[in-house]
Design a protein around this motif. Sequence first.
Motif, PDB file in Angstrom:
ATOM      1  N   SER B 183       1.085  -1.358   0.152  1.00 24.50           N
ATOM      2  CA  SER B 183      -0.228   0.364  -0.360  1.00 24.50           C
ATOM      3  C   SER B 183       0.802   1.676  -0.659  1.00 24.50           C
ATOM      4  N   ASP B 184       2.194   1.605   0.573  1.00 22.06           N
ATOM      5  CA  ASP B 184       3.212   2.576   1.009  1.00 22.06           C
ATOM      6  C   ASP B 184       3.605   3.070  -0.790  1.00 22.06           C
ATOM      7  N   VAL B 185       3.823   1.911  -1.222  1.00 22.62           N
ATOM      8  CA  VAL B 185       4.538   1.571  -2.824  1.00 22.62           C
ATOM      9  C   VAL B 185       2.864   2.315  -3.976  1.00 22.62           C
ATOM     10  N   ILE B 186       1.311   1.982  -3.423  1.00 22.07           N
ATOM     11  CA  ILE B 186       1.016   2.571  -4.541  1.00 22.07           C
ATOM     12  C   ILE B 186       0.733   3.265  -4.716  1.00 22.07           C
ATOM     13  N   VAL B 187       0.902   3.931  -3.234  1.00 19.66           N
ATOM     14  CA  VAL B 187       0.092   4.851  -2.769  1.00 19.66           C
ATOM     15  C   VAL B 187       1.404   5.954  -2.823  1.00 19.66           C
ATOM     16  N   GLY B 188       2.000   5.599  -2.633  1.00 18.86           N
ATOM     17  CA  GLY B 188       3.191   6.977  -2.855  1.00 18.86           C
ATOM     18  C   GLY B 188       3.702   6.488  -4.935  1.00 18.86           C
ATOM     19  N   LYS B 189       2.599   6.007  -5.006  1.00 22.91           N
ATOM     20  CA  LYS B 189       3.005   6.470  -6.465  1.00 22.91           C
ATOM     21  C   LYS B 189       2.122   7.655  -7.022  1.00 22.91           C
ATOM     22  N   ILE B 190       1.115   7.046  -6.569  1.00 23.85           N
ATOM     23  CA  ILE B 190      -0.297   7.485  -7.714  1.00 23.85           C
ATOM     24  C   ILE B 190      -0.165   9.144  -7.018  1.00 23.85           C
ATOM     25  N   VAL B 191      -0.308   9.238  -5.509  1.00 26.38           N
ATOM     26  CA  VAL B 191      -0.493  10.506  -4.724  1.00 26.38           C
ATOM     27  C   VAL B 191       0.340  11.553  -5.585  1.00 26.38           C
ATOM     28  N   PRO B 192       1.174  11.460  -6.337  1.00 30.50           N
ATOM     29  CA  PRO B 192       1.677  12.588  -6.845  1.00 30.50           C
ATOM     30  C   PRO B 192       0.803  13.342  -7.619  1.00 30.50           C
ATOM     31  N   TYR B 193       0.648  12.482  -8.347  1.00 24.78           N
ATOM     32  CA  TYR B 193      -0.220  12.467  -9.371  1.00 24.78           C
ATOM     33  C   TYR B 193      -1.431  12.956  -9.408  1.00 24.78           C
ATOM     34  N   PHE B 194      -1.550  12.495  -8.287  1.00 28.85           N
ATOM     35  CA  PHE B 194      -3.012  13.258  -7.782  1.00 28.85           C
ATOM     36  C   PHE B 194      -3.167  14.722  -7.692  1.00 28.85           C
ATOM     37  N   VAL B 195      -1.964  14.651  -6.776  1.00 30.04           N
ATOM     38  CA  VAL B 195      -1.602  16.274  -6.387  1.00 30.04           C
ATOM     39  C   VAL B 195      -2.160  17.162  -7.416  1.00 30.04           C
ATOM     40  N   LEU B 196      -0.679  17.044  -8.166  1.00 24.97           N
ATOM     41  CA  LEU B 196      -0.350  17.286  -9.229  1.00 24.97           C
ATOM     42  C   LEU B 196      -1.200  17.621 -10.990  1.00 24.97           C
ATOM     43  N   ALA B 197      -2.250  16.471 -11.036  1.00 26.48           N
ATOM     44  CA  ALA B 197      -3.527  16.529 -11.800  1.00 26.48           C
ATOM     45  C   ALA B 197      -4.749  18.062 -10.668  1.00 26.48           C
ATOM     46  N   ALA B 198      -4.469  18.074  -9.358  1.00 28.35           N
ATOM     47  CA  ALA B 198      -6.026  18.553  -8.601  1.00 28.35           C
ATOM     48  C   ALA B 198      -5.039  20.219  -8.701  1.00 28.35           C
ATOM     49  N   PHE B 199      -3.916  19.497  -8.793  1.00 26.77           N
ATOM     50  CA  PHE B 199      -3.907  21.481  -9.063  1.00 26.77           C
ATOM     51  C   PHE B 199      -3.599  22.189 -10.493  1.00 26.77           C
ATOM     52  N   ASP B 200      -3.464  21.361 -11.005  1.00 24.65           N
ATOM     53  CA  ASP B 200      -3.830  21.772 -12.895  1.00 24.65           C
ATOM     54  C   ASP B 200      -5.271  22.005 -12.707  1.00 24.65           C
ATOM     55  N   MET B 201      -5.983  21.589 -12.233  1.00 23.02           N
ATOM     56  CA  MET B 201      -8.146  21.802 -12.493  1.00 23.02           C
ATOM     57  C   MET B 201      -7.752  22.879 -12.337  1.00 23.02           C
ATOM     58  N   ILE B 202      -7.131  22.625 -10.806  1.00 30.54           N
ATOM     59  CA  ILE B 202      -7.171  24.420  -9.918  1.00 30.54           C
ATOM     60  C   ILE B 202      -7.143  25.247 -10.832  1.00 30.54           C
ATOM     61  N   LEU B 203      -5.616  25.314 -11.682  1.00 33.34           N
ATOM     62  CA  LEU B 203      -5.077  26.493 -11.758  1.00 33.34           C
ATOM     63  C   LEU B 203      -6.099  26.614 -13.274  1.00 33.34           C
ATOM     64  N   VAL B 204      -6.625  25.571 -14.088  1.00 37.05           N
ATOM     65  CA  VAL B 204      -7.399  26.035 -15.576  1.00 37.05           C
ATOM     66  C   VAL B 204      -8.320  26.323 -15.330  1.00 37.05           C
ATOM     67  N   THR B 205      -9.370  26.100 -14.095  1.00 38.10           N
ATOM     68  CA  THR B 205     -10.559  26.548 -13.837  1.00 38.10           C
ATOM     69  C   THR B 205     -10.516  28.072 -12.911  1.00 38.10           C
ATOM     70  N   VAL B 206      -9.603  28.586 -12.737  1.00 40.79           N
ATOM     71  CA  VAL B 206      -9.094  29.964 -11.837  1.00 40.79           C
ATOM     72  C   VAL B 206      -8.558  30.600 -13.206  1.00 40.79           C
ATOM     73  N   LEU B 207      -7.846  30.420 -13.814  1.00 37.29           N
ATOM     74  CA  LEU B 207      -7.477  31.230 -15.477  1.00 37.29           C
ATOM     75  C   LEU B 207      -8.628  30.833 -15.922  1.00 37.29           C
ATOM     76  N   GLY B 208      -9.162  29.879 -16.587  1.00 34.39           N
ATOM     77  CA  GLY B 208     -10.381  29.869 -17.423  1.00 34.39           C
ATOM     78  C   GLY B 208     -11.241  31.278 -16.803  1.00 34.39           C
ATOM     79  N   CYS B 209     -11.636  30.911 -15.132  1.00 40.27           N
ATOM     80  CA  CYS B 209     -12.952  32.029 -15.213  1.00 40.27           C
ATOM     81  C   CYS B 209     -11.974  33.969 -15.406  1.00 40.27           C
ATOM     82  N   LEU B 210     -10.340  33.750 -15.187  1.00 39.65           N
ATOM     83  CA  LEU B 210     -10.048  34.715 -15.024  1.00 39.65           C
ATOM     84  C   LEU B 210      -9.806  35.809 -16.487  1.00 39.65           C
ATOM     85  N   LEU B 211      -9.970  35.024 -17.282  1.00 42.73           N
ATOM     86  CA  LEU B 211      -9.072  35.082 -18.209  1.00 42.73           C
ATOM     87  C   LEU B 211     -10.517  35.283 -19.544  1.00 42.73           C
TER      88      LEU B 211
END
Lengths: 281, 352
Positions: B183-211
Amino acid sequence: MTHTDTAPMAWGTNKVTVTFGNTTALREVTLDAIPGQVTAVVGGDGAGKTTLLRTLVGRIRPQSGQVSAPASTDCGFMPTGASGVWQELTVDENIDFVAAAHHLTGRELARRRAELLTAAGLEKATDRLAGALSGGMRQKLAFCLAILHQPRLLILDEPSTGVDPVSRVDLWRLISRAAAGGAAVVMSTTYLDEAERSSTCIVLNRGKALASGSPQTILTHVPGTVTTGTAPSGPPELSWRRGRQTRSWHAGPARPGEQPILADMEDTVIALALADQRQES
Amino acid sequence: MWAMILKEFLELRRDRRTMVMIIALPLVLLVVFGYAANFKVTDVPTYVVGPKAEQVAAQLRAPFDVQRIDPDDTEQDGKDALRSQDAGAVVVTTDAAGPSTVLIDGSNQFAGQSAAAAALATNGMLKPEVLYNPDLKTSWVMVPALVGMIMAFIGTIITAIGLVRERQAGTLEQLAVMPFKASDVIVGKIVPYFVLAAFDMILVTVLGCLLFGVPFTGNALVLALGAALFLFTVLGLGVLISSVSQNQGQAMQMALMTMLPQILLSGMIFPLSAMAAGVRWIGYLFPLTYFNMISNGVMLRDAPLPSLAIPLGVLAGMALLVFTAAVLRFRRDLAPAAPKAARTPATARSAR
């Protein structure tokens, strides 16, 4: 090494058989890994060396037989071809990652890092990406990662294959030092001069252990007769070149007029394989 | 030269995935562009409310597809129906003389355009009023859809490549023998992508709204819930793709093969309602389709939660199914290889 054990414990495999589909990769192979000693696993391509080591480290569940190994916290494994190294990380980052996995921190980590990197000659390459290191340096880094947590059982899959002679010497020094520190070292190798330096040796051929024991014992139990000359003295398939000389082998004792030679490990392994082939056919 | 050609064919024949792509891709593209690539919406589900509902409904022509006539319903009822996407257009009739107002859901751009054009062509019978995207701007509907596409891109392609890199380099094997729990390996491998995708999602949403001035009218928590479910699904897909790929090229190839039909058939580019029924159902197999419904609904219409229950429920089911399959598959990769032909029971014993 610091152990709480009062008596050294031997690890290893006992009559282990591993089958993949219709292929028997290992046939009742027994291997002893004794603390403070280096056990060499030798044999040609497809002999079962990697399968034996992967079984010992717990990556392959054998079909029958017993495997005895310490918990993964006490086990160090260096896969073949330095594939145990994260190439996108620097040397230091590789060490940090493996240290974190073994909960190695603070002064102890600093001490091990300095000790191993200096011994491996990597102390000036700590900021370099592992992928940018030379083959030999990468192999040495892989070794450092395997030994970082001072495992009781150290398993090395062809640590010196593809490494230049100078790095080979360095690697052997590291291996000897690990064994001297009390680790039971099991290493596969295709370099038979390395096997001769080990405490115990096991010769594999097509998944079968043809011989095992100290190199001296193996060298004194060469099956049949090995002779040398400028040309094969028998069928070509029972002959092989060694430098400018040609070795020839036949089963049974020396024939009248033959001058058998004292076989070294390379000749012995070939003679064992030829004797096994003859027996099988 | 013949030897070279023969060698190339031999290699191609053994690369089954490329062969499948060579054969399947033209067929997929043919089907998609033949049956699905249609921007013209011919049926807009329509409600007619107000006192003259019966009378006005009788005069409505295509694309207005009258599905409900209720003289007792008010304009607010009509707006609620639009917000829930129970209807694409609502004709509000009054006792007063003059044109009836047709409220049009602008968050469904092509249906909205079709309805607005038809309303203007009624010679003053209908007065169009586009809600949720008054100017029927493409950017307003594309930004919510892009949020999903970007998450799918990171979740599936980048995750699959990242995991395969570990397998290809042989370090996955090393991780398996290190003192990590599976479970350490699985979670450790997946969490960074989850975080990156979530960050990108927020970025696109905020920029989309602003621009682009895209409104964010709904509840951010509902979007976050939908995004989390969608992310688990696409991350699971990425893990599954990595487990059947030997190298990064294969992972990329497979991931693209899941992305392309999703982009084309999820309603992101071509409206689902304009697709032939034989192709439309394929769109409903993809998680992006349901995430688009959620992001579009939350951002543009402030869609009420009950109206998003189906896409949220389907995504939850998909996430559970795909992510569980991915974790089980990953665990299998980390577990010791078992003998494939066990003729006698194993008596293996390990001290660990």
